[in-house]
Structures are given as structure tokens and as C-alpha cells.
Design a protein around this motif. Structure first.
Motif, PDB file in Angstrom:
ATOM      1  N   THR A   8      12.464 -10.629  -0.254  1.00  0.00           N
ATOM      2  CA  THR A   8      11.877  -9.351   0.117  1.00  0.00           C
ATOM      3  C   THR A   8      11.522  -9.390   1.588  1.00  0.00           C
ATOM      4  O   THR A   8      11.141 -10.423   2.111  1.00  0.00           O
ATOM      5  CB  THR A   8      10.620  -9.035  -0.730  1.00  0.00           C
ATOM      6  N   SER A   9      11.695  -8.244   2.242  1.00  0.00           N
ATOM      7  CA  SER A   9      11.366  -8.185   3.664  1.00  0.00           C
ATOM      8  C   SER A   9       9.933  -7.712   3.865  1.00  0.00           C
ATOM      9  O   SER A   9       9.463  -7.645   4.986  1.00  0.00           O
ATOM     10  CB  SER A   9      12.336  -7.235   4.371  1.00  0.00           C
ATOM     11  N   GLY A  10       9.251  -7.393   2.787  1.00  0.00           N
ATOM     12  CA  GLY A  10       7.900  -6.856   2.901  1.00  0.00           C
ATOM     13  C   GLY A  10       6.820  -7.899   2.689  1.00  0.00           C
ATOM     14  O   GLY A  10       7.080  -9.089   2.525  1.00  0.00           O
ATOM     15  N   PRO A 165      -4.465   1.102   0.853  1.00  0.00           N
ATOM     16  CA  PRO A 165      -4.243   2.068   1.940  1.00  0.00           C
ATOM     17  C   PRO A 165      -2.938   1.748   2.667  1.00  0.00           C
ATOM     18  O   PRO A 165      -2.672   0.590   2.992  1.00  0.00           O
ATOM     19  CB  PRO A 165      -5.446   1.854   2.865  1.00  0.00           C
ATOM     20  N   THR A 166      -2.119   2.767   2.880  1.00  0.00           N
ATOM     21  CA  THR A 166      -0.812   2.573   3.506  1.00  0.00           C
ATOM     22  C   THR A 166      -0.577   3.661   4.533  1.00  0.00           C
ATOM     23  O   THR A 166      -1.227   4.705   4.521  1.00  0.00           O
ATOM     24  CB  THR A 166       0.316   2.662   2.457  1.00  0.00           C
ATOM     25  N   VAL A 172       4.933   1.232  -1.235  1.00  0.00           N
ATOM     26  CA  VAL A 172       4.455   0.206  -2.163  1.00  0.00           C
ATOM     27  C   VAL A 172       5.518   0.065  -3.244  1.00  0.00           C
ATOM     28  O   VAL A 172       5.812   1.010  -3.976  1.00  0.00           O
ATOM     29  CB  VAL A 172       3.095   0.587  -2.775  1.00  0.00           C
ATOM     30  N   GLN A 173       6.111  -1.107  -3.322  1.00  0.00           N
ATOM     31  CA  GLN A 173       7.196  -1.371  -4.270  1.00  0.00           C
ATOM     32  C   GLN A 173       6.684  -2.280  -5.375  1.00  0.00           C
ATOM     33  O   GLN A 173       6.329  -3.425  -5.124  1.00  0.00           O
ATOM     34  CB  GLN A 173       8.348  -2.035  -3.512  1.00  0.00           C
ATOM     35  N   LEU A 187       4.572  -4.481  -0.065  1.00  0.00           N
ATOM     36  CA  LEU A 187       4.519  -3.399   0.919  1.00  0.00           C
ATOM     37  C   LEU A 187       5.746  -3.544   1.816  1.00  0.00           C
ATOM     38  O   LEU A 187       5.948  -4.575   2.444  1.00  0.00           O
ATOM     39  CB  LEU A 187       3.238  -3.498   1.753  1.00  0.00           C
ATOM     40  N   VAL A 188       6.587  -2.500   1.832  1.00  0.00           N
ATOM     41  CA  VAL A 188       7.831  -2.549   2.604  1.00  0.00           C
ATOM     42  C   VAL A 188       7.935  -1.306   3.477  1.00  0.00           C
ATOM     43  O   VAL A 188       7.305  -0.286   3.206  1.00  0.00           O
ATOM     44  CB  VAL A 188       9.068  -2.642   1.670  1.00  0.00           C
TER      45      VAL A 188
END
Length: 197
Positions: A8-10, A165-166, A172-173, A187-188
Motif C-alpha cells: 500500500t502506498s498509504g 479527520p482527513t 480512507v480505504q 489513508l491514501v
């Protein structure tokens, strides 16, 4: 034989252990808020809300000795971003229609809608519309694994696993073993054409 988690990149916000603890807490809160568990039904919103509802039902049964009714609802035809054009090709890719399974009466019940991420509130509005096509429950409650904010409708969850919080440029995955072969919340960066729920 060793299996490796998908790359994953997140940023991992919840690993498998934290996700398990979070669901355990939500199950406990549902039991506390609903003393008449025989009148409770957990209804997962397709797709990832369904395995989350199944896990919560097992946890509730383990703790209270009684499993709530279990169902699934598909919101495809209740979404406000799906447009059917008379005989013409759709302008955007259309979502896949999945199964709605509500094989118990809704009347007299407390229905706990279960979803993975609460964002704008539009998915929940669509789920409530879909639910009321099948009956009229006494109460509808909402359980979400993650609340990321940015509400566009006045919808508030009764049970929240984690407030995350984003920014609008983030997503959010939620990845679940039943679908993705791993349990975690990541988170991505937002995809260009991601669905807005």
C-alpha cells in the motif's frame, strides 16, 4: 508458506489488531444501547458493511448469548449520483448491483445500519431510502468503522469505531479479510474519480 500483505502506498491507520479491538468496542456499545437484542437487526451496506455486520453479529452473540438478525442492503438504485439515461450509454461508469437480503420483518425492530466509512452522508441517506422500501423499523441506528468528516447531509453515527479527520484529497480505504485478504484501514491519496459516499 508465508503470505505477504498487499503493498500500500498509504499510511496504515488501523492494523488487524486495532480493527478487531474497535469492532469489539462497537459490539459492546450496541449491546449497552439495546437491551432488547431480540428486536435488533444488523444490516450491512454493500460491500464492506456486510462483513462488518457479520463480525459484529458474532461478537454480540459471544458477549450477550443472542445473535441479532442479519441482513444486507444494496443502495445502487437509491444513490443520487447514478443517472439512468433513456436508451443512451451512461456518462460515467455505473456501480455494480449487489444483493439486498432482508428476510425478516423490519416492523418493530431497531435496525443498525453498518458501513465502513462515513464521509458525506449520501450513502447512508440512500441506505435509509432503500431500507424503507422493505418496511418501517421502529428505529434506525448507524454504526461505522471510520468517520472521516466532510458531511454534506445532517447524518451522525450512533457508533463510531474511529474518528479520522482527513482532507478532501485523501481517502480512507478499509480492507477486510473477507474481500481483500487483509484487515487494515489505510489513508491514501484520493483517486481522481472516486465515489463520494
Amino acid at each position: 508458506m508465508t503470505t505477504h500483505a498487499p503493498e500500500t502506498s498509504g499510511k496504515v491507520l488501523l492494523d488487524a489488531e486495532a480493527l478487531s479491538r474497535t469492532l469489539s468496542r462497537i459490539a459492546h456499545e450496541i449491546i449497552e444501547a439495546n437491551p432488547e437484542l431480540d428486536e435488533v437487526a444488523l444490516v450491512g451496506i454493500q460491500t464492506r458493511g456486510v462483513p462488518l455486520a457479520q463480525r459484529l453479529a458474532r461478537l454480540i452473540e459471544e458477549r450477550a448469548g443472542e445473535a441479532p438478525q442479519l441482513g444486507a442492503v444494496d443502495i445502487t438504485f437509491y444513490r443520487d449520483d447514478v443517472h439512468v439515461r433513456g436508451g443512451e450509454a451512461p456518462l460515467h461508469a455505473q456501480p455494480i448491483v449487489r444483493e439486498t437480503l432482508l428476510d425478516f420483518p423490519l416492523e418493530g425492530r431497531t435496525v443498525v445500519l453498518v458501513d465502513d466509512v462515513l464521509y458525506t452522508g449520501r450513502t447512508i441517506r440512500a441506505a435509509i431510502d432503500a431500507l424503507f422500501e422493505y418496511g418501517r423499523p421502529d428505529r434506525v441506528q448507524l454504526a461505522v468503522l471510520a468517520d472521516r468528516g466532510h458531511r454534506e447531509l445532517p447524518i451522525r453515527p450512533d457508533y463510531v469505531g474511529k474518528n479520522l479527520p482527513t482532507g478532501r484529497d485523501e481517502r480512507v480505504q478499509v480492507e477486510l479479510m473477507e474481500i481483500d485478504e487483509i484487515d487494515r484501514v489505510v489513508l491514501v491519496p484520493e483517486r481522481e474519480e472516486a465515489d463520494r459516499d
